[in-house]
Design a protein around this motif. Structure first.
Motif, PDB file in Angstrom:
ATOM      1  N   LEU A  63       3.163  15.201  -0.457  1.00  0.00           N
ATOM      2  CA  LEU A  63       4.401  15.621  -0.472  1.00  0.00           C
ATOM      3  C   LEU A  63       4.579  16.153  -2.013  1.00  0.00           C
ATOM      4  N   SER A  64       3.551  15.824  -3.069  1.00  0.00           N
ATOM      5  CA  SER A  64       3.738  16.351  -4.330  1.00  0.00           C
ATOM      6  C   SER A  64       3.447  17.830  -4.336  1.00  0.00           C
ATOM      7  N   ARG A  65       2.460  17.974  -3.405  1.00  0.00           N
ATOM      8  CA  ARG A  65       2.106  19.449  -3.303  1.00  0.00           C
ATOM      9  C   ARG A  65       3.090  20.439  -2.523  1.00  0.00           C
ATOM     10  N   PHE A  66       3.871  19.746  -1.666  1.00  0.00           N
ATOM     11  CA  PHE A  66       4.981  20.503  -1.078  1.00  0.00           C
ATOM     12  C   PHE A  66       6.061  20.712  -1.944  1.00  0.00           C
ATOM     13  N   LEU A  67       6.255  19.580  -2.693  1.00  0.00           N
ATOM     14  CA  LEU A  67       7.476  19.685  -3.723  1.00  0.00           C
ATOM     15  C   LEU A  67       7.044  20.770  -4.797  1.00  0.00           C
ATOM     16  N   GLN A  68       6.145  21.095  -5.140  1.00  0.00           N
ATOM     17  CA  GLN A  68       5.624  21.832  -6.103  1.00  0.00           C
ATOM     18  C   GLN A  68       5.804  23.157  -5.545  1.00  0.00           C
ATOM     19  N   ALA A 123       0.952  -1.388   0.020  1.00  0.00           N
ATOM     20  CA  ALA A 123      -0.047  -0.137   0.086  1.00  0.00           C
ATOM     21  C   ALA A 123       0.753   1.409   0.060  1.00  0.00           C
ATOM     22  N   LEU A 124       2.001   1.105   0.919  1.00  0.00           N
ATOM     23  CA  LEU A 124       2.999   2.199   0.695  1.00  0.00           C
ATOM     24  C   LEU A 124       3.548   2.684  -0.703  1.00  0.00           C
ATOM     25  N   VAL A 125       3.952   1.685  -1.517  1.00  0.00           N
ATOM     26  CA  VAL A 125       4.331   1.713  -2.437  1.00  0.00           C
ATOM     27  C   VAL A 125       3.499   1.864  -3.816  1.00  0.00           C
ATOM     28  N   TYR A 126       2.348   1.329  -3.573  1.00  0.00           N
ATOM     29  CA  TYR A 126       1.327   1.231  -4.957  1.00  0.00           C
ATOM     30  C   TYR A 126       0.155   2.049  -4.704  1.00  0.00           C
ATOM     31  N   GLY A 127      -0.073   2.234  -3.441  1.00  0.00           N
ATOM     32  CA  GLY A 127      -1.312   3.245  -3.150  1.00  0.00           C
ATOM     33  C   GLY A 127      -2.517   2.067  -2.793  1.00  0.00           C
ATOM     34  N   VAL A 128      -3.668   2.607  -2.952  1.00  0.00           N
ATOM     35  CA  VAL A 128      -4.896   1.892  -2.629  1.00  0.00           C
ATOM     36  C   VAL A 128      -4.818   0.502  -3.674  1.00  0.00           C
ATOM     37  N   PRO A 129      -4.856   0.870  -4.971  1.00  0.00           N
ATOM     38  CA  PRO A 129      -5.118  -0.409  -5.810  1.00  0.00           C
ATOM     39  C   PRO A 129      -4.031  -1.523  -5.538  1.00  0.00           C
ATOM     40  N   GLY A 180      -5.299  -2.984   3.655  1.00  0.00           N
ATOM     41  CA  GLY A 180      -4.614  -2.580   2.369  1.00  0.00           C
ATOM     42  C   GLY A 180      -5.417  -1.221   1.874  1.00  0.00           C
ATOM     43  N   CYS A 181      -6.723  -1.066   2.154  1.00  0.00           N
ATOM     44  CA  CYS A 181      -7.299   0.074   1.641  1.00  0.00           C
ATOM     45  C   CYS A 181      -7.051   1.257   2.272  1.00  0.00           C
ATOM     46  N   LEU A 182      -7.057   1.151   3.591  1.00  0.00           N
ATOM     47  CA  LEU A 182      -6.733   2.201   4.678  1.00  0.00           C
ATOM     48  C   LEU A 182      -5.250   2.435   4.450  1.00  0.00           C
ATOM     49  N   SER A 183      -4.385   1.781   4.352  1.00  0.00           N
ATOM     50  CA  SER A 183      -3.071   1.847   4.176  1.00  0.00           C
ATOM     51  C   SER A 183      -2.941   2.860   2.867  1.00  0.00           C
ATOM     52  N   ASP A 228      -1.615   7.457  -0.414  1.00  0.00           N
ATOM     53  CA  ASP A 228      -1.724   8.264  -1.455  1.00  0.00           C
ATOM     54  C   ASP A 228      -1.989   9.767  -0.793  1.00  0.00           C
ATOM     55  N   ALA A 229      -2.527   9.888   0.344  1.00  0.00           N
ATOM     56  CA  ALA A 229      -2.695  11.111   0.972  1.00  0.00           C
ATOM     57  C   ALA A 229      -1.300  11.848   1.075  1.00  0.00           C
ATOM     58  N   MET A 230      -0.597  11.112   1.436  1.00  0.00           N
ATOM     59  CA  MET A 230       0.851  11.454   1.962  1.00  0.00           C
ATOM     60  C   MET A 230       1.614  11.711   0.651  1.00  0.00           C
ATOM     61  N   ARG A 231       1.375  10.971  -0.377  1.00  0.00           N
ATOM     62  CA  ARG A 231       2.278  11.182  -1.647  1.00  0.00           C
ATOM     63  C   ARG A 231       1.451  12.320  -2.481  1.00  0.00           C
TER      64      ARG A 231
END
Length: 515
Positions: free
Chosen positions: A72-77, A9-15, A58-61, A66-69
């Motif tokens: 992080l993307s918004r912060f980097l932007q 879940a950490l690497v690939y997100g919800v799917p 798996g879903c919650l993780s 996804d929220a953390m990613r």
């Protein structure tokens, strides 16, 4: 089993979390022991519960990942945007250069430019700090309207914007000319038109052979070079950054050079054209650098005048000159010493008090000191300069206007400044043998100055013929290599004694004494 699901879940997100949880539950759960293993219904329900637990984990993780990613993307932007204008910043520019260096377009010709606003302090003091953010945004929009499609504009500093464009080398200058013309249009701020004094520095990138940051530094150095040379647009050329680095290094070593006595004075004599007597000397600074060898004054004085170090340098020269004048006076050689003063010294509050304290420390009387004011003093606040010079004149210090006839110098300043000496610039003196107009100019200056009670010193006297012409025109004092070169104190003492004895190597000196 929860650990692999969390990792997926950490690497690939919800799917990824759901897929791995389902696979784990379906493939592995039937082989897990259940306690107590009573009935098939209980085992089935337990299995389904564990599959559901895996899926929920798996879903919650995945959602958390996804929220953390996304955050992080918004912060980097945000780290690649200027918060005040929303424009991409210097980090974004470097990232864009790095991507180009790795892309298939790396061999195409690119133009990297830096636009610097050099009157930002004036704009901020007049309209507040917000004017720069507003102006940079307007300049960026102006640049975007001139640049070709696909170009990007960045705000890379509080007073700088940069732009990156894929442009053929033969199209760069016309493009930059359009940009320069556009930047000359007034910017509207608070319904008022204002002018942003911009300079453009640029570097052509035919292929990415260096680090991206190196190209940005080159474009910034070219923008600085444009300002210093008075040009609107400047291409980076090899050596600009080296000179800038050398200038900063030399300034950084200036204080140490004074403390270690690497910086010292030479003295060039001045003699009367009427009596042949030695009327004084001019103190000229020298620097024997331990690594670079002898440095010409132009290598450090001009840059020091643009910095606050000029105050320390002037005080150093002033005190050394006064100590030398006192030593010569005590040895029976009453020779006044002229010291050059920067316009920034005269703008500094309390400069007169600085001179007064130096004279008191050295035990020097005011008749041993002459201060030469360069023509640059006429550019600033003339009233402030005149007030400071009047205080010095009231102390008995002689005031001389140096390099007269160049730049902003004018006979008009004789009425406003308490000057008792005019030094005609050597460019006129050296042309007297080839251009009669120079003789006419010198004749006119001598005539007007004498009517106002001002003495004339001619700089750059290098021949007997020029010396004779100046004497015929009524000039008072001559200075130049025909009289004597700049020399250390001990050598000047020998020169002075020889001059007094009539032992003269140059015929010009013999003619002086004969007349």
């Amino acid at each position: 089993m929860f650990i692999p699901i969390l990792l997926a879940a950490l690497v690939y997100g919800v799917p990824g979390g759901l897929l791995f949880a389902l696979a784990s539950g379906v493939a592995i759960c039937p082989f897990l022991p259940f306690h107590p293993p009573s009935t098939v219904e209980i085992e089935l329900s337990s299995w389904l519960c564990q599959v559901a637990a895996f899926l929920l984990t798996g879903c919650l993780s995945g959602l958390a990942s996804d929220a953390m990613r996304e955050n992080l993307s918004r912060f980097l932007q945000q780290t690649r945007l200027d918060p005040a204008t929303g424009l991409p910043n210097a980090r974004a520019l470097l990232t864009a250069l790095e991507k180009l260096a790795r892309s298939r377009r790396r061999d195409a010709s690119h133009l990297l430019g830096v636009v610097t606003v050099y009157n930002s302090d004036e704009m901020s003091s007049a309209f507040g700090y917000g004017v720069m953010d507003d102006s940079m945004q307007k300049l960026a929009a102006c640049a975007a309207g001139c640049l070709p499609r696909g170009a990007t504009v960045f705000r890379i500093g509080s007073e700088q914007i940069g732009f990156l464009s894929q442009t053929a080398e033969d199209a760069m200058l016309p493009l930059l000319a359009r940009l320069n013309a556009a930047f000359r249009q007034p910017l509207m701020h608070l319904a008022q038109p204002i002018h942003a004094d911009t300079r453009i520095g640029y570097v052509a990138i035919p292929g990415f052979l260096e680090e991206p940051e190196s190209y940005l530094r080159k474009a910034q150095a070219a923008s600085l070079q444009a300002s210093q040379s008075g040009h609107d647009i400047s291409l980076y050329r090899s050596g600009i950054r080296t000179r800038a680095r050398d200038n900063l290094t030399i300034l950084g070593e200036l204080i140490g050079g004074m403390e270690r006595e690497e910086i010292y004075l030479h003295y060039q004599p001045k003699v009367s054209l009427i009596t042949g007597a030695v009327t004084g000397v001019e103190a000229l600074i020298r620097w024997q650098h331990p690594q670079r060898g002898p440095l010409p004054p132009a290598a450090f004085i001009t840059r020091a005048e643009q910095s606050t170090l000029i105050h320390a340098l002037t005080e150093f020269v002033l005190e050394r000159a006064l100590w030398q004048a006192v030593a010569w006076r005590d040895a029976g050689m009453p020779v006044p010493i002229a010291v050059n003063v920067s316009p920034r010294n005269l703008m500094q509050p309390g400069f007169c008090s600085t001179v007064q304290r130096a004279m008191a420390r050295c035990g020097a009387s005011s008749d041993l000191l002459e201060l030469e004011v360069t023509e640059g003093a006429m550019v600033g606040d003339v009233d402030l300069v005149a007030a400071e010079l009047r205080q010095l004149s009231d102390l008995g210090v002689r005031i001389a206007i140096d390099d007269f006839g160049t730049g902003y110098s004018s006979l008009n300043y004789l009425d406003r400044l308490p000057a008792s000496v005019l030094k005609i610039d050597q460019s006129f003196i050296r042309r007297m043998l080839t251009e009669t107009s120079s003789i006419d100019i010198v004749d006119a200056v001598v005539s007007v100055a004498h009517k106002k009670g001002v003495h004339i010193v001619a700089e750059g006297v290098e021949s007997q013929a020029v010396f004779d012409i100046l004497r015929q025109l009524g000039c008072d004092v001559a200075q130049g290599y025909a009289i004597g070169k700049p020399m250390p104190a001990a050598e000047f003492e020998n020169w002075y004694r020889a001059w007094q004895r009539g032992d003269h190597a140059l015929s010009v000196k013999s003619n002086v004494l004969e007349n």
